[in-house]
Design a protein around this motif. Structure first.
Motif, mmCIF file in Angstrom:
data_model
loop_
_atom_site.group_PDB
_atom_site.id
_atom_site.type_symbol
_atom_site.label_atom_id
_atom_site.label_comp_id
_atom_site.label_asym_id
_atom_site.label_seq_id
_atom_site.Cartn_x
_atom_site.Cartn_y
_atom_site.Cartn_z
ATOM 1 N N PRO A 192 0.809 -1.221 0.000
ATOM 2 C CA PRO A 192 0.000 0.000 0.000
ATOM 3 C C PRO A 192 0.849 1.282 0.000
ATOM 4 N N ASN A 193 1.925 1.318 0.748
ATOM 5 C CA ASN A 193 2.797 2.492 0.826
ATOM 6 C C ASN A 193 4.251 2.052 0.803
ATOM 7 N N PRO A 194 4.774 1.704 -0.384
ATOM 8 C CA PRO A 194 6.170 1.241 -0.434
ATOM 9 C C PRO A 194 7.122 2.304 0.113
ATOM 10 N N GLN A 195 8.061 1.876 0.941
ATOM 11 C CA GLN A 195 9.041 2.795 1.522
ATOM 12 C C GLN A 195 10.198 3.036 0.572
ATOM 13 N N ARG A 196 10.385 2.149 -0.399
ATOM 14 C CA ARG A 196 11.480 2.261 -1.361
ATOM 15 C C ARG A 196 10.938 1.961 -2.754
ATOM 16 N N PRO A 197 11.667 2.394 -3.783
ATOM 17 C CA PRO A 197 11.248 2.029 -5.143
ATOM 18 C C PRO A 197 11.334 0.516 -5.337
ATOM 19 N N ALA A 198 10.619 0.022 -6.326
ATOM 20 C CA ALA A 198 10.668 -1.405 -6.634
ATOM 21 C C ALA A 198 12.106 -1.815 -6.931
ATOM 22 N N ALA A 199 12.469 -3.011 -6.514
ATOM 23 C CA ALA A 199 13.827 -3.512 -6.742
ATOM 24 C C ALA A 199 14.050 -3.760 -8.225
ATOM 25 N N VAL A 200 15.182 -3.290 -8.720
ATOM 26 C CA VAL A 200 15.568 -3.538 -10.108
ATOM 27 C C VAL A 200 15.940 -5.009 -10.211
ATOM 28 N N PHE A 201 15.391 -5.676 -11.213
ATOM 29 C CA PHE A 201 15.671 -7.100 -11.356
ATOM 30 C C PHE A 201 15.491 -7.528 -12.800
ATOM 31 N N GLN A 202 16.564 -7.934 -13.422
ATOM 32 C CA GLN A 202 16.556 -8.430 -14.799
ATOM 33 C C GLN A 202 16.565 -9.952 -14.735
ATOM 34 N N HIS A 203 15.427 -10.561 -14.822
ATOM 35 C CA HIS A 203 15.231 -11.981 -14.564
ATOM 36 C C HIS A 203 16.183 -12.894 -15.336
ATOM 37 N N GLU A 204 16.134 -12.870 -16.641
ATOM 38 C CA GLU A 204 16.941 -13.790 -17.445
ATOM 39 C C GLU A 204 18.429 -13.581 -17.227
ATOM 40 N N GLN A 205 18.853 -12.327 -17.210
ATOM 41 C CA GLN A 205 20.269 -12.030 -17.056
ATOM 42 C C GLN A 205 20.765 -12.412 -15.667
ATOM 43 N N HIS A 206 19.910 -12.227 -14.677
ATOM 44 C CA HIS A 206 20.267 -12.640 -13.318
ATOM 45 C C HIS A 206 20.536 -14.142 -13.288
ATOM 46 N N ASN A 207 19.620 -14.901 -13.861
ATOM 47 C CA ASN A 207 19.753 -16.358 -13.824
ATOM 48 C C ASN A 207 20.961 -16.845 -14.616
#
Length: 126
Positions: free
Chosen positions: A37-52
């Motif tokens: 409802p009230n995120p304290q931080r921006p959404a986490a950056v996450f590049q799914h395929e490249q991460h894996n």
């Protein structure tokens, strides 16, 4: 000393920018945080395929786990569901709330492997 810290931070930021720009995934660029409802931080950056690829993760169940009666079910994944389908905003018994689940799964793996971001601002980039 302050210069070294500045260079170190610049190197980390440069690396993260390189990862974000150089390895974009089809659609996913951030972890979905719309359920908060009230995120304290921006959404986490996450590049799914490249991460894996970088982490050499081939088993989707490594992150997209399924638990039954408190035990991880082998060879079963939750990749067709959102994390919030199972994890509520608050802890429920032994099941961690959504924020804690993200941090235990993602940050916990990074700490265990000694690789990947572990500081808040490294994932939650403004």
């Amino acid at each position: 000393m302050n210069r070294r810290i500045g260079y170190g931070l610049a190197a980390v930021e440069g690396f993260l920018c390189w990862v974000v720009v150089g390895f974009s995934q089809e659609n996913m660029t951030h972890v979905d945080n719309k359920v908060f409802p009230n995120p304290q931080r921006p959404a986490a950056v996450f590049q799914h395929e490249q991460h894996n690829e970088a982490a050499k993760i081939e088993d989707c169940g490594e992150c997209h786990h399924v638990y039954k009666d408190g035990k991880k079910v082998e060879n079963e994944t939750s990749e067709d569901r959102r994390c919030s389908d199972c994890h509520g905003l608050k802890d429920k018994g032994a099941q961690p709330g959504l924020t804690k689940a993200f941090h235990l799964n993602c940050k916990g793996c990074h700490e265990k492997s000694g690789k990947g971001p572990i500081m808040c601002g490294q994932c939650h980039v403004k």
